[in-house]
Design an enzyme around this catalytic site. Structure first.
Site, short mmCIF file in Angstrom:
data_model
loop_
_atom_site.label_atom_id
_atom_site.label_comp_id
_atom_site.label_asym_id
_atom_site.label_seq_id
_atom_site.Cartn_x
_atom_site.Cartn_y
_atom_site.Cartn_z
N HIS A 104 -94.69 60.36 28.61
CA HIS A 104 -94.03 61.42 29.54
C HIS A 104 -94.71 61.40 30.86
O HIS A 104 -96.10 61.28 31.07
CB HIS A 104 -94.39 62.77 28.84
CG HIS A 104 -93.70 63.82 29.89
ND1 HIS A 104 -92.49 64.27 29.75
CD2 HIS A 104 -94.34 64.70 30.90
CE1 HIS A 104 -92.25 65.26 30.73
NE2 HIS A 104 -93.33 65.32 31.21
N ASP A 145 -92.52 67.89 24.27
CA ASP A 145 -93.85 67.46 25.06
C ASP A 145 -95.07 68.39 24.92
O ASP A 145 -95.87 68.75 25.48
CB ASP A 145 -93.44 67.74 26.63
CG ASP A 145 -92.20 66.99 26.97
OD1 ASP A 145 -92.42 65.85 26.58
OD2 ASP A 145 -91.50 67.47 28.02
N GLU A 174 -98.36 54.18 33.83
CA GLU A 174 -97.88 54.42 32.42
C GLU A 174 -97.98 53.39 31.44
O GLU A 174 -98.27 53.47 30.32
CB GLU A 174 -96.74 55.40 32.54
CG GLU A 174 -95.88 55.75 31.60
CD GLU A 174 -94.55 56.48 31.71
OE1 GLU A 174 -93.82 56.03 32.69
OE2 GLU A 174 -94.09 57.49 31.04
C1 GAR Z 1 -90.67 56.88 32.02
O1 GAR Z 1 -91.35 57.35 33.02
C2 GAR Z 1 -90.91 58.02 30.94
O2 GAR Z 1 -92.10 58.44 31.02
C3 GAR Z 1 -90.01 59.01 31.13
O3 GAR Z 1 -88.84 58.33 31.44
C4 GAR Z 1 -89.19 56.92 32.02
C5 GAR Z 1 -88.44 55.99 31.50
O4 GAR Z 1 -88.17 54.80 32.23
N1 GAR Z 1 -89.72 59.91 29.97
C6 GAR Z 1 -89.46 61.20 30.08
O5 GAR Z 1 -89.24 61.79 31.29
C7 GAR Z 1 -89.42 61.88 28.77
N2 GAR Z 1 -89.66 63.55 28.94
P1 GAR Z 1 -87.34 53.64 31.65
O6 GAR Z 1 -86.20 54.15 31.30
O7 GAR Z 1 -87.41 52.77 32.96
O8 GAR Z 1 -88.38 53.12 30.59
#
Ligand code: GAR
Length: 190
Positions: A104, A145, A174
């Protein structure tokens, strides 16, 4: 071999980071399936590019989705399910049966919960003039979460930052954090 299943709803850059780490021998694991609720998710294309099987969820409601996934996933070897930008709630059957983690893009418990995902999070952090943000990896339970936190990485937020620049910083941190956590799982340290 350590068996991963990755769930993704969107771009899939997090999935790509896992694929790249496996290909570069930085992570001793294999991804047996990529699951998405979104047929248009670029994550599905990334999986196909790496010859990873994909599955698109058909059910539209929470209970049916849980049953559908229980059935589909029963055909796979699974050590860990990774939610990598997956935006739907996980149902009780999967939570009971599998170890599931989520990444997250905030310092939970701040900026978590329903509707708080991706750019929404970064916009809220900028609007609140926070000086720190970051990423959290946590176990998934039945509340958005709220599961036990495994790891957090902090990034500085400068007055000049925008939601876009913050998103880039958090996403870079991340990915490093996620690969580190996954290595701890594959080494039985978590
Ligand atoms: C990531 O930053 C992840 O932490 C977030 O979505 C992005 C996905 O990026 N997740 C959330 O917000 C879940 N609540 P991606 O599609 O490029 O992997």
């Amino acid at each position: 071999m350590y068996n991963l299943i990755v769930f993704a709803s969107g771009n899939g850059s997090t999935l790509q980071a896992i694929i790249d780490s496996i290909n570069n021998n930085c992570l001793k694991a294999q991804i047996n399936l990529v699951v998405s609720d979104n047929p248009k998710a670029y994550a599905l294309q990334r999986a196909k590019n790496s010859n990873i099987p994909t599955y698109i969820i058909q059910s539209k409601n929470f209970i049916d989705r849980d049953l559908e996934l229980e059935n589909v996933l029963s055909k796979y070897d699974i050590d860990l399910i990774v939610l990598a930008g997956y935006l739907k709630m996980i149902g009780p059957k999967l939570i009971e049966k599998y170890r599931i983690i989520n990444t997250h893009p905030s310092l939970l418990p701040k900026y978590g919960g329903k509707g708080m995902h991706g750019m929404n999070v970064h916009k809220a952090v900028i609007a609140a003039k926070e000086s720190k943000s970051g990423a959290t990896i946590h176990f998934v339970n039945q509340e958005y979460d709220k599961g036990t936190i495994i790891s957090q990485t902090i990034v500085d937020v400068f007055p000049s930052d925008t939601a876009e620049s913050l998103s880039q910083k958090v996403q870079s941190a991340e990915k490093v954090q996620l690969i580190d956590v996954l290595n701890r799982f594959t080494n039985n340290l978590i």
